[in-house]
Structures are given as C-alpha cells and as structure tokens.
Scaffold this active site. Structure first.
Site, PDB file in Angstrom:
ATOM      1  N   HIS A 384      40.231   5.814  50.264  1.00 20.41           N
ATOM      2  CA  HIS A 384      40.609   6.616  49.106  1.00 20.41           C
ATOM      3  C   HIS A 384      40.226   8.086  49.133  1.00 20.41           C
ATOM      4  O   HIS A 384      40.768   8.890  48.380  1.00 20.41           O
ATOM      5  CB  HIS A 384      40.001   5.987  47.849  1.00 20.41           C
ATOM      6  CG  HIS A 384      40.860   6.181  46.644  1.00 20.41           C
ATOM      7  ND1 HIS A 384      41.533   7.353  46.383  1.00 20.41           N
ATOM      8  CD2 HIS A 384      41.168   5.354  45.638  1.00 20.41           C
ATOM      9  CE1 HIS A 384      42.197   7.229  45.252  1.00 20.41           C
ATOM     10  NE2 HIS A 384      41.998   6.019  44.781  1.00 20.41           N
ATOM     11  N   TYR A 498      39.629   4.089  31.086  1.00 24.84           N
ATOM     12  CA  TYR A 498      40.086   5.103  32.043  1.00 24.84           C
ATOM     13  C   TYR A 498      41.498   4.747  32.477  1.00 24.84           C
ATOM     14  O   TYR A 498      41.766   3.610  32.873  1.00 24.84           O
ATOM     15  CB  TYR A 498      39.143   5.079  33.242  1.00 24.84           C
ATOM     16  CG  TYR A 498      39.366   6.104  34.328  1.00 24.84           C
ATOM     17  CD1 TYR A 498      38.395   7.056  34.616  1.00 24.84           C
ATOM     18  CD2 TYR A 498      40.512   6.095  35.119  1.00 24.84           C
ATOM     19  CE1 TYR A 498      38.564   7.978  35.647  1.00 24.84           C
ATOM     20  CE2 TYR A 498      40.698   7.012  36.140  1.00 24.84           C
ATOM     21  CZ  TYR A 498      39.720   7.948  36.405  1.00 24.84           C
ATOM     22  OH  TYR A 498      39.906   8.868  37.417  1.00 24.84           O
ATOM     23  N   SER A 500      44.287   6.616  35.089  1.00 21.09           N
ATOM     24  CA  SER A 500      44.448   7.774  35.963  1.00 21.09           C
ATOM     25  C   SER A 500      45.863   8.334  35.869  1.00 21.09           C
ATOM     26  O   SER A 500      46.825   7.612  35.654  1.00 21.09           O
ATOM     27  CB  SER A 500      44.124   7.397  37.399  1.00 21.09           C
ATOM     28  OG  SER A 500      44.981   6.373  37.827  1.00 21.09           O
ATOM     29  N   THR A 511      43.729  14.074  40.409  1.00 19.32           N
ATOM     30  CA  THR A 511      44.053  13.254  39.241  1.00 19.32           C
ATOM     31  C   THR A 511      43.351  13.837  38.020  1.00 19.32           C
ATOM     32  O   THR A 511      42.410  14.615  38.131  1.00 19.32           O
ATOM     33  CB  THR A 511      43.567  11.797  39.412  1.00 19.32           C
ATOM     34  OG1 THR A 511      42.155  11.796  39.601  1.00 19.32           O
ATOM     35  CG2 THR A 511      44.252  11.124  40.577  1.00 19.32           C
TER      36      THR A 511
END
Length: 669
Positions: A384, A498, A500, A511
């Site tokens: 990531h 959360y 994104s 992001t």
C-alpha cells in the site's frame, strides 16, 4: 496491530473515485464510470494506442489545496460532535479554538509556505509516504488489501493455467502500453459525448502539456494524477530499520512466480523488449505447475509478513549469507504471480486466501501480486505504501477486459515446445540456523495473527442504487447510514468512522477522509433503532434526506481536498519534524478517539471486481468493504475477536430493510 496515530490514519481506497451527485463542477471521481477505448489497432504488444499521450495532463494538473485553518477546525468539531457528550465536546471545542488562535496558526502558515515552495508536488505526499514506510507493523492485515477478479464469463477460460497465461500476457501488454506513453490518460468525463471522443482527443493532444488540463476542463473533463503508475512494475518495498524504502528497476524482464512456497523466475519480455510468445509463457507456467519439488521446510516468502524491523534484520542476514543475487531477482521482477493449490469454496474462503493466504506462497512486499487459485479464482493483493489503489484498479480493469475480450491462449491452445528446464529458474537460498529460526518464528507469528481474523459477507437484494436515485438519495450515504444504524443497534453507540476518498484530481493527491458519522446520522439512527414508533413515515423520510444531503456535501469537500484529516495530519507531521512539543489538540483524548476508527470503510464497484476486502485498522474495529449496485447492496466485513461480525451484518441488513420499508411509504416494526 497498528499503534498510535499510525493505526488511525491507514486505510486503503481500493482506488475509489466516487461520483458526486448533482455537482456540476469538479466532482468526486469514479473509475467505474470510465470506458477505456481499445479501438486503436495496437497489435499484440500494446493494449491500445491512445491518441493523447499517457502523461499529457500531468504537468498542468491543479495543486492540492491546503484548506483554510478555520474551515479545518469547524469541520473537525462537526465530526467530533456526535462522538462526545456535552462536557467532552466543550473541552475539545476549547482545545481546538486555542490551537486555531495559537500554535496551529503558526503551523498552518509554515505548511502553506512549504507548499508554495514545493509546487512540483502536494503538501501531503511526502508525509504520507513517510507514514506508510515508517510503520513497523506487518504489511499483512495492517496494510495490504485485496481485490478479486470476476470469473471469466467463458467458464473454460477459468482454467488455472489458461487464465494465468492470459493475465501475465495482458499485464505485460499493459506495462508496455504505459511505458510507451500509449495508455489512455485517466480522465473523468462529466460529459463523455463531448470529451470522450476521437475529435476532442485529436484536438487536445496538440494543446501544450503545460496547459492541457485547462483544455480538458473546458470540455467538462477532469484528468487524474498518474504519478503512482510507474511503481506498478519492477517494484518492491525493501525492509529497512526504522523506515523502509521503495525500489524500482525497470530493466527487469522476468516474472516472479510462487508455487508451494517455491520461488521461480523466467523472462516474460525478450531482449528486444517484446512480450515473450504466449505459448512459451504457457509452457513455462505449465512446467512450474507440474514441478514435483516439495514445499520447502523454510519458505522464504513468510518473512515478508514479519514486523518490518525484524524482517530488515533477517534480510541483511540473507544478504550476508550470499543470497544477494536471488533477492535481487525477486525485487526487480515485473510483478509476482502466486499459483495456489486449493479450490475456493465460497466468498469467505476467497477473502481469507486473497487477503492473507497461508503466508508461504506470497511475497507481500511486491507492488502487487496476481493470485490464482487452483479453480482459476483470481485476485490482486497489493502493497500500500506506493499508492492508493487508483493505478491498481485501472490495471485490474484493463487486464480483465483484455483477458476476457482478447485472450491470447485458450483451452485448446498447446504450450510451445520449448526448453522450460533452462528457461525457468527455481531460486535457491542459503539458510543458516539463525535464518531458519527466523522463518519458523515468522510462520508462528503469521498464523497467530490471521487465526484471530473473521470475515463474513452479506447481500441485500431488496433494493439498490436505482431505487435510491429515484428517491433523490445518495446511494453511498444510505449505505453509510446503514452501518451507523447497525452499529447503534448492536452496541448502542456512535463511533469514529472512516471512509476514504481519492484526491487524484490533484497533482500528487493521495486520499482524504469522509467522516460518515454526523449529528444527522446519529439523529436518524436513533429514530430508526430506538424510537421507531415516535416518528411518522414522512418524518423518517425527511431524516434520510438530511443524511443524504450532508453526506454528499462531505464527499464533495473531501474530493476537493477540503476535509480536515490530512490538514491536521500534515501540521502534526510538521510539528514532529521540527522537534516541537506536540500541541494540546493532538493530546486531547477526543483526537485519539476520532482517529481510532472502529468502522473503517471503503467502497468499490467495477465490472472487473467481484469483491474487495481488508482487515480492521484497530483491534476492536470492523473492516467494511461494500458496493452499492443497481438492484442490491453487498458488504464484505472483517473483525477480530473484540467484535461480532456476524451479528453486525444482521444489524446492517435489518437497517437496510427498515430504510427501504420507509422509502416505500410503510411504517417500520
């Protein structure tokens, strides 16, 4: 698990670029709306030949704005309100205003000055890379997500060897198209009839790249940042003490293949830079699938699942033991292909296998791996730190389209009569007792971690995007509201959530966070869950409408770089880098709580993708992957033992039932 601030900020986007409904200007963007033209005759080497050069718009992309400090504080307090009681909120409000009028003002001004002096990038880019690469937790569960491919519509093409060959060929074709500058630029078209046309492309290609973005903008088209794409191939994350490094070497022509824990390499690109003949690639993969070499007692791949400092130390010992050349072949490989030996029973097994697998048949540090189960079920698992999934999703969409529409081998194709024995090399590693002990320990740690993860899925078939749009409601807002209602029904509270959102509309955007838990969702959830008899159907419909409008506003702001999370994060990073004492805002328990994201969510719909998934970002959280489709809504959710994922999905299902009942004009029970 991730600790402190790190644990709160990580979340993958699955490349999610969301369409902002009713927004005539630059909107949140959706890759699912893009159609990639392959109508140009490109031969076998390229996927297509774009009229507009791939990076044509990159130089003139708008810069990610640094929000005004007063806007950030206002948005931060609005997000805190539903999570705190009156006394807690009063304290947080005071701390936030003190920050705004004191040290925060100084940090903001310094951030703005830094941003003005670094116009080649965005203010969040370096801190975001640093955050990922400095994290010491395992990339497995904590960072790497997966996205599974839909099956090939032609069942006979889902054979493991056939599909693996076609995917390797299409992946190499994508790479060659990208590097030749012939891959269509990533553009979000608000009026495709005007801008997604040959005539517009032939015109815009002659506009200098320094102003080309403005030309697209005039046609209501919004080019997206493509700066992450070069990291797709020949790239890996190298473990280093305290902070890892990203490594890319575009000279590598070989593919890394892992089967039964054994690592193999062979060239997929020839010396002239052309794709090796598909029948030869098929022959090499067939040879690997038939190799009787048993699973090694000490499979090296499991080391990539270790704590990063531990892995960095063991990697140095591997180098010291004379394994440098073999490790270099792994690091420089085009990408990793994992050939698994099991059939997949159901979505749950697919999720577990593609998210983490057995730890031995993976190299989690490669920029991405294509995983193929024995029955041809396929997925991408990606590291990531280098990117947010925008490039990965584009790659996945193109590979799926190419392999299903123009496969280069089929069930009747015969592998070439070539000498795979000399073309394919199985990598061998010299392992001393210390390295063997390290691998054994890594296996134990891996199994201890993944054994605590539970995944469950749900499909709600009583309504979807079409019905919600008819009611003028945001489908994403309703899905997020169902999670708020579900959690309230199960646990009786509203918690940090959360979602994104990509900021790829800006140069080096990463992001931003949408904060779905609001005073509106809390009010609505309480009305539906705790006081259903106290409201008329019309009142409940009104509450749904309020939630939808507010969520759409938050989504629009996030996509425009106008959230609060990245701004506060960048100022905290700046304070840390200057060696300052941490401002009181960051020491407030409420700041820690809002960044302890119990509901971590990400959405994805794509013709190529069956489902996506990731682990919770905190031990007492849920990892919620979801998609709102035309006629149904799907969720793929993970949890650790602190939460009951099965019960949560039942509560979400009941919430969706109640919402659609009210939308039908009927009272809820």
């Amino acid at each position: 698990m991730m600790a402190g601030l790190l644990s709160t900020q990580y979340h993958f986007t699955l490349g999610k670029l969301k369409l902002l409904r009713n927004n005539p200007a630059l909107s949140v963007l959706t890759t699912t709306q893009r159609k990639y033209s392959s109508k140009y005759g490109a031969g076998m080497e390229n996927l297509h030949q774009s009229v507009v050069p791939t990076m044509h718009y990159q130089k003139s992309l708008p810069r990610l704005p640094v929000p005004k400090l007063e806007d950030t504080i206002r948005r931060y307090l609005a997000a805190q309100r539903p999570l705190l009681n009156d006394e807690q909120y009063s304290n947080t409000e005071k701390v936030a205003h003190d920050f705004h009028n004191g040290i925060g003002k100084q940090l903001h001004e310094e951030l703005v000055a830094f941003d003005k002096n670094n116009k080649h990038t965005s203010y969040i880019s370096a801190p975001w890379f640093d955050m990922y690469l400095s994290a010491r937790e395992s990339v497995v569960l904590n960072f790497n997500p997966f996205m599974s491919f839909n099956p090939d519509p032609k069942p006979e093409y889902n054979n493991q060897l056939v599909r693996a060959t076609n995917m390797v060929c299409s992946a190499v074709r994508f790479m060659k198209t990208l590097r030749a500058g012939l891959l269509e630029p990533e553009v979000f078209h608000l009026n495709p009839a005007k801008s997604d046309t040959d005539s517009f492309k032939k015109l815009i290609r002659w506009v200098p790249s320094s102003i080309s973005w403005f030309g697209a903008y005039m046609a209501n088209a919004y080019p997206l940042d493509m700066s992450q794409y070069f990291r797709l191939f020949n790239s890996t994350r190298i473990p280093k003490y305290k902070r890892d490094e990203l490594f890319t070497d575009e000279k590598g022509r070989h593919l890394l293949v892992i089967r039964q824990g054994n690592l193999y390499v062979f060239d997929a690109v020839d010396r002239d830079g052309n794709l090796v003949k598909p029948a030869e690639i098929q022959a090499h993969l067939k040879y690997i699938l038939a190799d009787p070499t048993p699973t090694p007692a000490f499979p090296l791949g499991v080391l990539t699942s270790e704590n990063r400092d531990t892995w960095a130390g063991l990697r140095q010992k591997l180098l010291d033991a004379g394994n440098g050349e073999a490790l270099s072949l792994v690091d420089t490989a085009l990408f990793c292909l994992c050939l698994d030996g099991e059939d997949m029973r159901d979505h749950i097994q697919i999720s577990h296998n593609m998210l983490h697998g057995d730890g031995c048949n993976r190299w989690y540090d490669k920029s991405f791996s294509i995983i193929l189960a024995k029955d041809g079920q396929a997925a991408i698992n990606f590291e990531h730190s280098w990117g947010d999934g925008v490039a990965v999703l584009r790659f996945q969409n193109e590979v799926f389209k190419d392999t299903t529409e123009k496969p280069l081998v089929g069930p009747g194709s015969l592998p070439a009569s070539v000498d795979s024995v000399s073309a394919v090399r199985r990598l061998e590693f010299k392992l001393n007792a210390e390295l063997q002990a390290g691998i054994t320990k890594a296996k134990e740690n891996f199994h201890a971690a993944v054994s605590t993860l539970t995944i469950d899925a749900m499909e709600f078939k009583k309504g979807g995007k079409e019905q919600l749009k008819k009611k003028k409601l945001s489908p994403d807002a309703i899905a997020q509201l169902a999670f708020q209602m579900g959690f309230l029904r199960q646990y009786g509270q509203t918690v940090a959530t959360y979602e994104s959102c990509s900021t790829a509309a800006f140069k080096h955007g990463r992001t931003e966070t949408i904060r779905p838990a609001s005073v509106h969702t809390k009010r609505c959830a309480m009305a539906f869950v705790q006081q259903p008899g106290q409201h008329t159907v019309e009142q409940l419909q009104g509450l749904l409408s309020e939630c939808s409008k507010y969520h759409s506003q938050l989504t629009k702001e996030a996509a425009m770089g106008q959230g609060f999370d990245r701004h506060l994060f960048a100022m905290r990073y700046l304070a840390n880098s200057k060696g300052m004492a941490l401002p009181s805002l960051y020491l407030d328990p409420a700041y820690a709580a809002i960044n302890h994201n119990i509901l971590s969510t990400s959405t994805l719909t794509s013709p190529a993708v069956s489902l996506g998934g990731f682990a919770p970002v905190v031990p007492d959280g849920f990892g919620v992957g979801y998609g709102v489709h035309d006629e149904w809504i799907g969720c793929n959710v993970s949890s650790y033992p602190a939460r009951n994922v099965h019960e949560f999905l039942k509560c979400v299902y009941k919430s969706l039932e109640d919402i659609f009942t009210v939308l039908d004009g009927k009272p809820i029970n």
